[in-house]
Design an enzyme around this catalytic site. Structure first.
Site, PDB file in Angstrom:
ATOM      1  N   HIS A   1      59.566 -25.289  96.380  1.00 20.42           N
ATOM      2  CA  HIS A   1      58.231 -24.889  96.015  1.00 20.42           C
ATOM      3  C   HIS A   1      57.410 -25.706  97.149  1.00 20.42           C
ATOM      4  CE1 HIS A   1      58.064 -22.898  92.383  1.00 20.42           C
ATOM      5  NE2 HIS A   1      59.088 -23.700  91.967  1.00 20.42           N
TER       6      HIS A   1
ATOM      7  N   LYS B   1      48.018 -25.449  83.724  1.00 18.92           N
ATOM      8  CA  LYS B   1      46.983 -24.386  84.345  1.00 18.92           C
ATOM      9  C   LYS B   1      45.969 -23.970  83.395  1.00 18.92           C
ATOM     10  CE  LYS B   1      47.786 -21.114  87.467  1.00 18.92           C
ATOM     11  NZ  LYS B   1      47.164 -19.953  87.330  1.00 18.92           N
TER      12      LYS B   1
END
Length: 916
Positions: free
Chosen positions: A144, A576
């Site tokens: 990532h 999130k």
């Protein structure tokens, strides 16, 4: 009374060791900083050296300095990395002092502590020994886009760390010590002359090369040392050493990778990239094992004249030599009168033939790693027969463990794709087959399941091989065809899970079965794995898995220790989506509920924890993370992602790599003990936490769903810079849309950390606790009473506090000055600052004691970085304002300024020790 005194003495001694550690950090950092300044002066960079000398004492020196901003940023960036190296070394020394002065059982999460806890529970040696082989940990390295430093710099860090360790040896003469110091200065000069930020965006091949380094160079040695620590702790506890002579009695360790297999929103991971990755991993494993066997040959120099050679060994040597023909004859001639070496030479020939993929003949090569493991087991038996126990333990055992850990695949490659992408592929296949209603993504769940169930009863494919159907379908089927070709040649050993991101229903999993049917892999035994990411998906996960496990077309994967189904839990998107409390609590509840589902079906679950490096995304100490899981939910099987900069932080140097492996293994073992030998359920205030979850979720979502939130977020954080950065091969957004839903969780967290809000790891907590205290005082007191004794609650509260302390309200306000609309800025800043204040107050109230006395090391680390970080943040804010203005007025100047912003971003991430 004596016990109380002993505990006080122990606490005082631990406090003394911690104080010594802080003194060591100060001393070592002082030395390195001095070498750095001396090197700069040698390069005629006196003004840079002066700024570094005054950075913590005199702001005027910086403001009046005439050095370029580029050099200032680079100098501070190096300074932060030196701090990190010194702190890393001090942490190692701290653990050693604790072990030497207080005993190994005082190392939190260690094998010694684990054995002591088991003994306290009343478990016998036999029960403990039965737990160990049931453990299977599988760290999965991902690429990532969070590692902001260049690979070259990471290598340089490793060299410098080794010199720091080397310098601590008391045996060096004064001259030798000066030589080491000069080597450190030379490394610092190399560092100064090398850029920190990627000039070009890395491709998948370079990311693959990076993780291969850990699989081939770090983990093999770390596994060996970790096994030695387990063996030593076992013997030190008074257990029978014979039990751990057999490698089958140890926890199983394997590794995984997403690099080259994770195609969720990653257009550059093609079928060809996956094919290349699988082959590189295979070649890497065979090279590794060939090196191990070659080294083992040098250690088996036992002559037939001094040892009674077992007849079965001589018989096996002759059989293998005959099967290998000329190669076998040549192998025997290499070490005459040394039968164990001759045997290993023949194994090496077979392994070399396997790597070179020579024509297969009976006994000429290894079909799989199990055949090599069987040959090594035979070698073990012949050595034990002549009483060479130490030889087996010291030389053969580590190689046997390497074969079990790395096989012929090095790391299992997971294949991941998004459920929406799969839906589009199915629609294109339906259209190609003229199957009527082709709007598959718009069908309700029951219609989808009914259609897929009927289709899976047939082996007839939709698509004619080699015919283009549509972009998504072509990509999906091309990937599965590569998997089929690899399996035909080498079996499924190198393949991990087929992971479905954003799993919303059973149909999302059955779709993958349809793809497998299309290429003839329906009976290959590949594991289809849901990834539950959002709060709603976590809520729905038990029902989804109940229906999936009950479906007639689902054939679960059987292993030696039972039937195992993998389930992946997403920390990033749930955070999130709902904030820190909602994310952690709903994952916790999902683990409990999913375990109940698995128990009803008589299977084990392998939870795959999609954690990141930051606290917002599940990061933290492994043993505390494992402690926080619901008791009885851990079956012994666990996978977890190791992402971006976390890979280097945890595994770049061997001591840290060994420590983190031990924490994973011992922590997993401790939790498996509760699964295998259950205890009375502990009563915790789950209703109070449920209420806290509801209150914090509502408050958090009110923030992110505010119509002006995206504007505030986009202007007060450097998210627009991060989306332009060169720190990973994948885009920051899945589809390119500028919405919060489309934004990946990693840059979301990274941007808040850069602007020092750290909002993702605490927002919603203060309001929720304040409401709880006023309106539900009994629930509030219940949380306070269990804050220390409920591992999950303590782990969560400490993580929240850590991010609150790392946040900086003065810097928040400076970044908020970038928001052009005063009303928007004031609306959000009033909320955020009040929430930060309330959160700090209530977390301290729940945890008790003064924060200053509980978080000594953390506060010292923050204070050490405060002034130099403020300089960089101030510079970043000014450059952001200038760059945003130039983007439309003068794109060429804006591009040049962007490069400077990227360097500043990297420097800040090094200073706060965190990215996304």
């Amino acid at each position: 009374m004596k016990k109380g005194n002993d505990l006080q003495d122990m606490a005082a001694l631990k406090q003394q060791v911690e104080s010594e550690g802080l003194q060591k950090i100060g001393k070592d950092l002082g030395s390195l900083s001095q070498y750095f300044r001396e090197m700069l002066k040698d390069l005629k960079e006196d003004s840079v050296a002066r700024v570094l000398s005054a950075i913590n004492d005199d702001e005027e020196v910086i403001s009046k300095s005439k050095i370029s901003e580029d050099k200032l940023v680079q100098a501070l960036s190096v300074l932060f990395q030196l701090m990190n190296l010194v702190e890393e070394n001090a942490a190692v020394q701290f653990r050693r002092k604790v072990e030497n002065r207080l005993g190994a059982a005082k190392i939190r999460g260690s094998w010694a502590e684990t054995f002591k806890k088991w003994e306290k529970r009343g478990l016998t040696q036999e029960q403990i020994a039965s737990i160990l082989p049931d453990i299977h940990i599988n760290p999965v390295l991902t690429a990532h886009p969070t590692e902001a430093k260049r690979i070259t710099i990471l290598e340089l860090h490793r060299e410098l760390y080794l010199l720091l360790v080397k310098k601590e040896n008391a045996v060096w003469s004064e001259t030798e010590r000066k030589v080491i110091n000069e080597q450190i200065r030379a490394l610092l000069e190399r560092w100064w002359r090398t850029g920190e930020v990627y000039l070009e965006k890395p491709d998948v091949a370079s990311e693959r090369s990076s993780v291969m380094h850990y699989f081939k160079k770090v983990f093999p040695e770390a596994l060996k040392l970790s096994d030695e620590r387990l063996r030593f702790a076992w013997r030190a506890h008074g257990f029978d050493r014979q039990v751990l002579r057999d490698p089958n009695n140890y926890p199983k360790v394997t590794f995984g990778s997403w690099v080259g297999g994770d195609r969720d929103g990653h257009p550059y991971v093609t079928a060809d990239v996956t094919r290349q990755t699988l082959m590189e991993l295979r070649m890497g494993a065979l090279d590794l094992l060939e090196g191990q066997l070659t080294n083992l040959v040098t250690q088996m120099s036992f002559s037939e004249g001094r040892n009674d050679v077992p007849a079965e060994l001589m018989k096996r040597i002759q059989q293998m030599a005959a099967q290998l023909g000329k190669q076998g004859k040549k192998a025997l001639e290499r070490n005459l009168h040394e039968p164990w070496r001759q045997y290993l030479n023949l194994c090496l020939v077979k392994l070399s033939n396997t790597r070179k993929e020579r024509e297969r003949g009976k006994g000429s090569l290894y079909a799989n790693s199990e055949e090599l493991a069987a040959d090594l087991l035979f070698l073990r038996k012949t050595l034990l027969k002549i009483g060479a126990d130490r030889i087996v333990d010291g030389f053969l055992f580590p190689v046997e463990r390497q074969v079990k850990a790395f096989g012929f695949h090095l790391a299992k490659l997971d294949i991941r794709q998004n459920s929406d992408f799969h839906d589009k592929a199915i629609e294109q296949m339906l259209a190609f087959a003229s199957a009527g209603d082709t709007d598959f993504s718009k069908w309700d769940e029951e219609k989808r399941i009914a259609f897929l169930s009927q289709e899976l009863e047939s082996r007839r494919p939709f698509v004619i091989s080699g015919v283009s159907v549509g972009p998504e379908a072509d990509q999906v089927l091309a990937c599965y065809l590569e998997l089929r070709d690899h399996i035909k040649k080498y079996g499924t050993e190198g393949l991990g899970a087929l992971i479905v991101s954003m799993t919303r229903g059973v149909s999302d999993l059955l779709v993958v079965q349809l793809f497998l049917r299309e290429v003839g892999l329906q009976d290959a035994g590949l594991q289809i794995v849901p990834l539950f990411e959002t709060i709603d998906d976590l809520h729905a996960s038990p029902e989804i898995m109940e229906r999936y496990l009950s479906h007639p077309s689902v054939h679960l994967v059987k292993q030696d220790n039972g039937t195992v189904q993998e389930v992946m839990l997403g920390y990033s998107d749930s955070n999130k989506d709902g904030g820190i409390v909602a994310s952690r609590w709903n994952i916790y509840k999902a683990e409990r509920a999913l375990t109940e589902v698995a128990n009803r079906h008589g299977i084990k679950l392998r939870f795959f924890h999609g954690i990141g490096g930051t606290i917002s995304r599940g990061g933290g100490k492994y043993h505390r993370f494992l402690d926080s899981m619901p008791l009885g939910s851990f079956s012994g099987e666990i996978k977890l992602t190791v992402q971006g900069e976390t890979i280097a932080q945890q595994f770049a140097n061997l001591v840290n790599a060994t420590y983190n492996l031990e924490m994973l293994l011992a922590g997993a073992s401790l939790q498996t003990g509760f699964y295998k030998y259950p205890v009375e359920p502990r009563q915790y205030p789950v209703d109070a936490l449920d209420l806290l979850n509801q209150l914090s979720l509502k408050h958090y979502q009110e923030l992110i769903q505010h119509p002006d939130f995206i504007r505030f977020y986009s202007e007060c954080t450097p998210i627009d810079v991060l989306e332009q950065s060169k720190i990973g091969s994948r885009p920051s957004r899945r589809t390119g849309k500028r919405t919060l839903n489309d934004l990946r969780a990693i840059p979301w967290v990274f941007s808040w950390n850069q602007s020092r809000f750290n909002l993702t790891a605490w927002y919603g907590v203060g309001h929720a606790l304040n409401t709880l205290q006023k309106d539900h005082p009994q629930e509030y007191e219940a949380l306070r009473n269990y804050a220390q004794s409920w591992p999950f609650l303590r782990y969560t509260l400490i993580h929240i506090e850590t991010n609150l302390l790392n946040a900086d309200t003065r810097l928040m306000q400076e970044y908020a000055s970038l928001v052009s609309d005063d009303k928007v800025r004031n609306t959000f800043m009033e909320r955020i600052l009040e929430e930060h204040r309330e959160s700090l107050q209530h977390i301290a109230s729940l945890l008790g004691d003064q924060t200053e006395s509980r978080r000594v090391s953390l506060l010292a680390n923050i204070d050490r970085r405060k002034r130099p970080l403020f300089t960089l943040h101030h510079l970043q804010v000014n450059k952001l304002r200038e760059w945003r203005k130039l983007k439309d007025e003068d794109p060429q100047k804006a591009d040049a300024l962007l490069q400077k912003l990227l360097v500043i971003t990297t420097a800040i991430s090094g200073g706060v020790k965190s990215t996304g």
